[in-house]
Design a protein around this motif. Sequence first.
Motif, short mmCIF file in Angstrom:
data_model
loop_
_atom_site.label_atom_id
_atom_site.label_comp_id
_atom_site.label_asym_id
_atom_site.label_seq_id
_atom_site.Cartn_x
_atom_site.Cartn_y
_atom_site.Cartn_z
N ARG A 187 30.82 37.82 50.01
CA ARG A 187 31.54 37.18 51.11
C ARG A 187 32.49 36.17 50.50
O ARG A 187 32.11 35.41 49.59
N CYS A 188 33.72 36.14 50.98
CA CYS A 188 34.74 35.28 50.39
C CYS A 188 35.86 35.13 51.41
O CYS A 188 36.09 36.03 52.23
N SER A 189 36.55 34.00 51.37
CA SER A 189 37.69 33.80 52.26
C SER A 189 38.68 34.95 52.08
O SER A 189 39.05 35.29 50.95
N GLN A 190 39.10 35.52 53.19
CA GLN A 190 39.93 36.71 53.11
C GLN A 190 41.28 36.46 52.43
O GLN A 190 41.81 37.35 51.76
N ASP A 191 41.79 35.25 52.54
CA ASP A 191 43.10 35.00 51.94
C ASP A 191 43.07 34.93 50.42
O ASP A 191 44.13 34.98 49.76
N VAL A 192 41.87 34.82 49.84
CA VAL A 192 41.76 34.79 48.37
C VAL A 192 40.80 35.87 47.86
O VAL A 192 40.42 35.86 46.69
N PHE A 193 40.42 36.80 48.72
CA PHE A 193 39.44 37.83 48.35
C PHE A 193 40.00 38.67 47.20
O PHE A 193 41.11 39.20 47.29
N PRO A 194 39.27 38.80 46.09
CA PRO A 194 39.78 39.59 44.96
C PRO A 194 40.03 41.04 45.35
O PRO A 194 39.28 41.64 46.13
N THR A 195 41.07 41.61 44.80
CA THR A 195 41.37 43.02 45.03
C THR A 195 40.46 43.88 44.16
O THR A 195 39.85 43.41 43.20
N LEU A 196 40.40 45.15 44.50
CA LEU A 196 39.61 46.08 43.70
C LEU A 196 40.13 46.12 42.26
O LEU A 196 39.34 46.18 41.30
N ASP A 197 41.45 46.07 42.10
CA ASP A 197 42.03 46.07 40.75
C ASP A 197 41.60 44.83 39.97
O ASP A 197 41.33 44.92 38.75
N GLU A 198 41.51 43.69 40.63
CA GLU A 198 41.09 42.47 39.95
C GLU A 198 39.63 42.53 39.55
O GLU A 198 39.24 42.07 38.47
N ILE A 199 38.80 43.10 40.41
CA ILE A 199 37.38 43.26 40.09
C ILE A 199 37.22 44.21 38.90
O ILE A 199 36.46 43.93 37.97
N GLU A 200 37.95 45.30 38.93
CA GLU A 200 37.88 46.26 37.82
C GLU A 200 38.35 45.60 36.52
O GLU A 200 37.76 45.83 35.45
N LYS A 201 39.37 44.79 36.60
CA LYS A 201 39.91 44.16 35.39
C LYS A 201 38.88 43.24 34.74
O LYS A 201 38.72 43.25 33.51
N VAL A 202 38.17 42.42 35.54
CA VAL A 202 37.20 41.52 34.92
C VAL A 202 36.05 42.31 34.32
O VAL A 202 35.49 41.91 33.28
N ALA A 203 35.68 43.43 34.93
CA ALA A 203 34.63 44.27 34.35
C ALA A 203 35.08 44.84 33.01
O ALA A 203 34.35 44.77 32.01
N ARG A 204 36.27 45.40 32.98
CA ARG A 204 36.78 45.99 31.72
C ARG A 204 37.01 44.91 30.66
O ARG A 204 36.71 45.13 29.47
N ASP A 205 37.54 43.77 31.05
CA ASP A 205 37.77 42.70 30.09
C ASP A 205 36.46 42.21 29.47
O ASP A 205 36.41 41.84 28.29
N THR A 206 35.41 42.20 30.28
CA THR A 206 34.10 41.79 29.76
C THR A 206 33.61 42.75 28.70
O THR A 206 33.13 42.34 27.63
N VAL A 207 33.74 44.04 28.97
CA VAL A 207 33.31 45.05 28.00
C VAL A 207 34.17 44.97 26.74
O VAL A 207 33.67 45.10 25.61
N LYS A 208 35.46 44.73 26.91
CA LYS A 208 36.36 44.60 25.76
C LYS A 208 35.96 43.41 24.89
O LYS A 208 35.95 43.51 23.65
#
Length: 394
Positions: free
Chosen positions: A59-80
């Motif tokens: 749950r997060c304020s809709q005006d700042v809710f992360p996009t799917l691309d942003e969520i994917e990026k943090v996952a990939r960056d973590t693995v990198k």
Amino acid sequence: MRSNYLFTSESVSEGHPDKVADQISDAVVDLFLSRDPVARVACETMVTTQRIVLAGEVRCSQDVFPTLDEIEKVARDTVKKIGYEQHGFHWQTAEFACHLHGQSAHIAQGVDESGNKDEGAGDQGIMFGFACDETPDLMPATLYYSHRILEKLAQDRHANVVDFLEPDAKSQVTLKYENGRPTGATALVVSTQHSKALSSDAGQKQLRDYAMTVFEDVLPQGWMPADQSQIYVNPTGLFEIGGPDGDAGLTGRKIIVDTYGGAAPHGGGAFSGKDPTKVDRSAAYISRYLAKNIVAAGLAKRCTIQLSYAIGVAEPLSLYVDTHGTGTVEESKIEAVLPKLVRLTPKGIRTHLGMNKAIYLPTAAYGHFGRKAEGDLFTWEKTDLVDALKAELA
């Protein structure tokens, strides 16, 4: 308590499959909290051969809710950042799926602060905190050195001190205790993924020789096992296939590694992937904080604290302190004082420790406790209650 015995703890590296999952989950927590400090996150991650899967509730304020691309990026960056660029698990080419969805409204109505109602616990449960005087960080020595061995491997890998290490690794340390104090290691184990360059007998000897230097660097002088046959380096042989390609990883499967290495009880709840309204996390952190300050204040050499909560209820149902016969004051007196120094409601804990911030990814490898408090990070490792405890109890 026994005075003379052997005790063992294990650790796993940042590249262990379960730790990869923990770090991705906490990277997602940090992403949401960086956008909205009152965001709610319960993120589970599964990693396997060339695949990353997220599930859970947010749950997060809709005006700042992360996009799917942003969520994917943090996952990939973590693995990198961990260092996975393998055929069987690569930060850039692994398939990614996100199944995060909205938090249940029925949970929210019990947990949220409203009117005269204080914010309630995000779930029921029991949480434990522990501290002892075996190390400068007031942690069990077996776990402390297990973590340090793997941290040294990771540092050498990232700095290219050696070129044959891969991210996945495990360690195990057995110490001999005499008169209740650790006096040396009787067995050491490290299993680490390595490059194909070490597949020969000569390569395996090179790996063992390197591991021996790590053990000698990490352990206090004179602590190496007298029996060299009790030092095990990759005891199963070759370890080329590892990480999520060798074994699927899930968030929350290394809770003993995360806490006290088996030297203290555990309430059962995992930490990673959960925002700090979840008392599985925040109450375990405050319990450690209180136990550490009690030992640091000289009120005990060893201290266990338990807290319990009911979902939607703000105040803890119980507070229990055990100094294991090492205390200088009665446990009941400590129990009476602690709530005066820290309000043990979910909101009170988060306010005291400054937990509504993006501070959780660094916790997800090498232990949530026994770390250095720096700025906003690991605030539960501070010993800033010592003077107040002494004034009340010493």
